[in-house]
Scaffold this motif. Sequence first.
Motif, mmCIF file in Angstrom:
data_model
loop_
_atom_site.group_PDB
_atom_site.id
_atom_site.type_symbol
_atom_site.label_atom_id
_atom_site.label_comp_id
_atom_site.label_asym_id
_atom_site.label_seq_id
_atom_site.Cartn_x
_atom_site.Cartn_y
_atom_site.Cartn_z
ATOM 1 N N PRO A 95 -32.728 63.638 30.438
ATOM 2 C CA PRO A 95 -32.572 62.551 31.425
ATOM 3 C C PRO A 95 -32.332 61.191 30.786
ATOM 4 N N VAL A 96 -32.973 60.933 29.651
ATOM 5 C CA VAL A 96 -32.779 59.654 28.959
ATOM 6 C C VAL A 96 -31.337 59.540 28.463
ATOM 7 N N LEU A 97 -30.841 60.626 27.852
ATOM 8 C CA LEU A 97 -29.475 60.606 27.330
ATOM 9 C C LEU A 97 -28.450 60.538 28.459
ATOM 10 N N GLU A 98 -28.713 61.227 29.547
ATOM 11 C CA GLU A 98 -27.791 61.193 30.684
ATOM 12 C C GLU A 98 -27.684 59.786 31.251
ATOM 13 N N GLU A 99 -28.807 59.099 31.317
ATOM 14 C CA GLU A 99 -28.807 57.720 31.807
ATOM 15 C C GLU A 99 -27.983 56.819 30.889
ATOM 16 N N LEU A 100 -28.147 56.996 29.577
ATOM 17 C CA LEU A 100 -27.378 56.197 28.627
ATOM 18 C C LEU A 100 -25.892 56.515 28.726
ATOM 19 N N ARG A 101 -25.547 57.782 28.810
ATOM 20 C CA ARG A 101 -24.130 58.167 28.909
ATOM 21 C C ARG A 101 -23.464 57.602 30.152
ATOM 22 N N GLY A 102 -24.253 57.418 31.210
ATOM 23 C CA GLY A 102 -23.699 56.859 32.437
ATOM 24 C C GLY A 102 -23.300 55.403 32.307
ATOM 25 N N GLN A 103 -23.733 54.744 31.237
ATOM 26 C CA GLN A 103 -23.426 53.330 31.039
ATOM 27 C C GLN A 103 -22.318 53.093 30.024
ATOM 28 N N LEU A 104 -21.847 54.153 29.360
ATOM 29 C CA LEU A 104 -20.895 53.994 28.266
ATOM 30 C C LEU A 104 -19.702 54.922 28.429
ATOM 31 N N ARG A 105 -18.601 54.530 27.821
ATOM 32 C CA ARG A 105 -17.420 55.389 27.816
ATOM 33 C C ARG A 105 -17.306 56.163 26.506
ATOM 34 N N HIS A 106 -18.243 55.926 25.609
ATOM 35 C CA HIS A 106 -18.223 56.601 24.316
ATOM 36 C C HIS A 106 -19.114 57.841 24.351
ATOM 37 N N GLY A 107 -18.909 58.731 23.398
ATOM 38 C CA GLY A 107 -19.753 59.902 23.283
ATOM 39 C C GLY A 107 -21.131 59.529 22.747
ATOM 40 N N ILE A 108 -22.161 60.169 23.273
ATOM 41 C CA ILE A 108 -23.534 59.926 22.829
ATOM 42 C C ILE A 108 -24.128 61.238 22.329
ATOM 43 N N TYR A 109 -24.644 61.205 21.101
ATOM 44 C CA TYR A 109 -25.205 62.399 20.477
ATOM 45 C C TYR A 109 -26.585 62.088 19.924
ATOM 46 N N LEU A 110 -27.452 63.101 19.951
ATOM 47 C CA LEU A 110 -28.796 62.976 19.394
ATOM 48 C C LEU A 110 -28.938 63.968 18.253
ATOM 49 N N ALA A 111 -29.374 63.470 17.097
ATOM 50 C CA ALA A 111 -29.570 64.313 15.917
ATOM 51 C C ALA A 111 -31.032 64.309 15.524
ATOM 52 N N SER A 112 -31.474 65.409 14.921
ATOM 53 C CA SER A 112 -32.824 65.456 14.369
ATOM 54 C C SER A 112 -32.738 65.646 12.864
ATOM 55 N N PHE A 113 -33.762 65.171 12.155
ATOM 56 C CA PHE A 113 -33.860 65.328 10.713
ATOM 57 C C PHE A 113 -35.073 66.215 10.410
ATOM 58 N N SER A 114 -34.843 67.266 9.680
ATOM 59 C CA SER A 114 -35.947 68.146 9.304
ATOM 60 C C SER A 114 -35.609 68.841 8.001
ATOM 61 N N GLY A 115 -36.537 68.787 7.050
ATOM 62 C CA GLY A 115 -36.317 69.466 5.785
ATOM 63 C C GLY A 115 -35.112 68.963 5.025
ATOM 64 N N GLY A 116 -34.765 67.694 5.194
ATOM 65 C CA GLY A 116 -33.607 67.141 4.498
ATOM 66 C C GLY A 116 -32.284 67.554 5.099
ATOM 67 N N ARG A 117 -32.303 68.042 6.328
ATOM 68 C CA ARG A 117 -31.073 68.462 6.992
ATOM 69 C C ARG A 117 -30.864 67.691 8.285
ATOM 70 N N VAL A 118 -29.611 67.577 8.663
ATOM 71 C CA VAL A 118 -29.234 66.958 9.927
ATOM 72 C C VAL A 118 -28.853 68.065 10.898
ATOM 73 N N ARG A 119 -29.361 67.958 12.116
ATOM 74 C CA ARG A 119 -28.988 68.926 13.150
ATOM 75 C C ARG A 119 -28.698 68.170 14.434
ATOM 76 N N LEU A 120 -27.538 68.394 15.024
ATOM 77 C CA LEU A 120 -27.231 67.807 16.324
ATOM 78 C C LEU A 120 -27.933 68.630 17.393
ATOM 79 N N VAL A 121 -28.864 67.996 18.103
ATOM 80 C CA VAL A 121 -29.680 68.729 19.071
ATOM 81 C C VAL A 121 -29.272 68.452 20.511
ATOM 82 N N ASP A 122 -28.449 67.444 20.736
ATOM 83 C CA ASP A 122 -27.912 67.202 22.076
ATOM 84 C C ASP A 122 -26.524 66.611 21.931
ATOM 85 N N ARG A 123 -25.525 67.353 22.409
ATOM 86 C CA ARG A 123 -24.124 66.948 22.294
ATOM 87 C C ARG A 123 -23.618 66.431 23.632
#
Length: 250
Positions: A95-123
């Motif tokens: 819901p937080v990301l959906e609200e942000l996406r509703g205000q922008l024309r750009h793509g919004i992505y959320l990444a997590s960091f774990s064990g020295g790795r990057v993982r996109l967890v919400d595209r």
Amino acid sequence: MSVRTTEPGGHEPRAVQRALALLEAVATLGSGASARDVAALTRIPPATAYRLLNLLVADGYLVRVEDLSGFALGRRTRELADAAPASERRVDVAPVLEELRGQLRHGIYLASFSGGRVRLVDRDPDHELAGEATWTTHLHASAIGKLLLVQRPELLGPGPLRRVTDRTVTEPDRLALELRRVRDRDAASEIDESRVGRTALAVPVRSGDGRLTGALTAIGRTGRLDENDGDLWDLLRTYATRLRGAGLPS
């Protein structure tokens, strides 16, 4: 759902460990991860990795993408994830990301960091991200990677860095200066560094006790997404604060 009933023996336990590592690598690299990138990330010999990837496809844990260029998580892997008890599931950040996406024309992505790795967890479902594996494997070339490198500079490793595009910063002195700038601003950007024609802005997402757990990122076409857009930076920071302590998937 069929289940194999043979008892593991010989080298099978190691094969199971490698298969799990491959699944984790595909999840980290994202849909379309190539066998070569998966093998490199897991440090499993390519021939062994390819054989195990095919077994995972046959059993439904992975699927091949439409053009057969790579792999994605399959139905059985998703079923395992959905089987987790509700008490163990992470806070829903959608819901937080959906609200942000509703205000922008750009793509919004959320990444997590774990064990020295990057993982996109919400595209962002409305903005296709080409070359996703570059973001997760070449940290120096991406905005989210730079945020992680400020905390974990040892992840650069030995040897020369790959020049993904002509704009990628690979010289040690220039990269060190760039990472100091990221640290001072507590934010990172990239312009044509991981892919020509793409600009990204990233701000950190932190746990309740202030640890870096991931990044919130805006992605757009170079020339349309302005690195100097103060309002956009403020908006990203505001929503990153709302995600603080959310408990990102690792």
